[in-house]
Design a protein around this motif. Structure first.
Motif, PDB file in Angstrom:
ATOM      1  N   THR A 132       0.829  -1.107  -0.176  1.00 29.31           N
ATOM      2  CA  THR A 132      -0.092   0.017   0.108  1.00 29.31           C
ATOM      3  C   THR A 132       0.904   1.176   0.035  1.00 29.31           C
ATOM      4  N   VAL A 133       1.706   1.361   0.982  1.00 25.20           N
ATOM      5  CA  VAL A 133       2.681   2.384   0.801  1.00 25.20           C
ATOM      6  C   VAL A 133       3.545   2.539  -0.592  1.00 25.20           C
ATOM      7  N   GLU A 134       3.987   1.471  -1.149  1.00 23.24           N
ATOM      8  CA  GLU A 134       4.563   1.471  -2.319  1.00 23.24           C
ATOM      9  C   GLU A 134       3.728   2.110  -3.486  1.00 23.24           C
ATOM     10  N   THR A 135       2.479   1.581  -3.451  1.00 22.87           N
ATOM     11  CA  THR A 135       1.620   2.043  -4.474  1.00 22.87           C
ATOM     12  C   THR A 135       0.844   3.136  -4.295  1.00 22.87           C
ATOM     13  N   MET A 136       1.010   3.600  -3.010  1.00 21.32           N
ATOM     14  CA  MET A 136      -0.056   4.862  -3.045  1.00 21.32           C
ATOM     15  C   MET A 136       0.145   6.164  -3.744  1.00 21.32           C
ATOM     16  N   ASP A 137      -0.755   6.715  -4.135  1.00 24.52           N
ATOM     17  CA  ASP A 137      -0.409   7.997  -5.029  1.00 24.52           C
ATOM     18  C   ASP A 137      -1.482   9.085  -4.278  1.00 24.52           C
ATOM     19  N   LEU A 138      -0.853   9.928  -3.306  1.00 21.43           N
ATOM     20  CA  LEU A 138      -1.701  10.845  -2.510  1.00 21.43           C
ATOM     21  C   LEU A 138      -2.627  11.694  -3.356  1.00 21.43           C
ATOM     22  N   ASN A 139      -2.162  12.105  -4.500  1.00 21.01           N
ATOM     23  CA  ASN A 139      -2.803  12.978  -5.732  1.00 21.01           C
ATOM     24  C   ASN A 139      -4.242  12.097  -6.055  1.00 21.01           C
TER      25      ASN A 139
END
Length: 165
Positions: A132-139
């Motif tokens: 989840t951390v690796e693939t998350m895109d906060l945008n």
């Protein structure tokens, strides 16, 4: 700074997941430099050292209020308690909610999954946190806008015979 909270519960699986070298490395790769873990009633003690990385790690058990930690955070990783979720969303902070699968009748997962579906937060399990951390895109996150209860209050007041304001 990444702030992790388990609330007043024991959620060692989340603390262990965040303490893993893989998750720490993923956070570092996303540009985070500090990790602060609120570990609640848990017995697992995270490591303040972080292998080869330069991620600064610290932890504590409880605080009278976690609001200041949330305000200072660039990312919050939280258990699925509604109080922690909505406090973080109200402050407009990016949020990963980690569901505790050990809880019986886990209504918390329903809340977390629905808010993730609406793109207000990311939802993970302890074993999927690294991914989840690796693939998350906060945008891709959308701001959470609390509902307005004014119409409900007006209806109840009218029903009870109170004058309209």
């Amino acid at each position: 700074m990444v702030f992790v909270t388990v609330g007043t519960t024991c959620f060692d699986a989340l603390v262990k997941a965040v303490d893993s070298e893989e998750v720490k490395e993923a956070l570092l790769n996303k540009g985070y430099t500090d990790l602060l873990i609120q570990m609640g009633r848990g017995t697992y003690m995270p490591s303040k050292a972080s292998g080869n990385s330069t991620l600064q790690v610290d932890y504590f058990t409880f605080s009278p209020s976690i609001a200041d930690y949330i305000k200072e955070a660039s990312l919050v990783i939280s258990h699925a308690g509604s109080g922690s979720i909505f406090e973080t969303l109200r402050l407009g902070k990016p949020l990963i909610v980690v569901v505790n699968e050990d809880l019986m009748d886990n209504h918390q997962s329903e809340l977390a999954e629905e808010l993730a579906h609406r793109k207000h937060l990311f939802c993970a399990r302890p074993q999927t946190l690294q991914e989840t951390v690796e693939t998350m895109d906060l945008n891709n996150l959308l701001p959470y806008v609390p509902g307005d209860a004014k119409q409900v209050v007006t209806l109840v007041n009218k029903f009870l015979g109170f004058p309209a304001d």
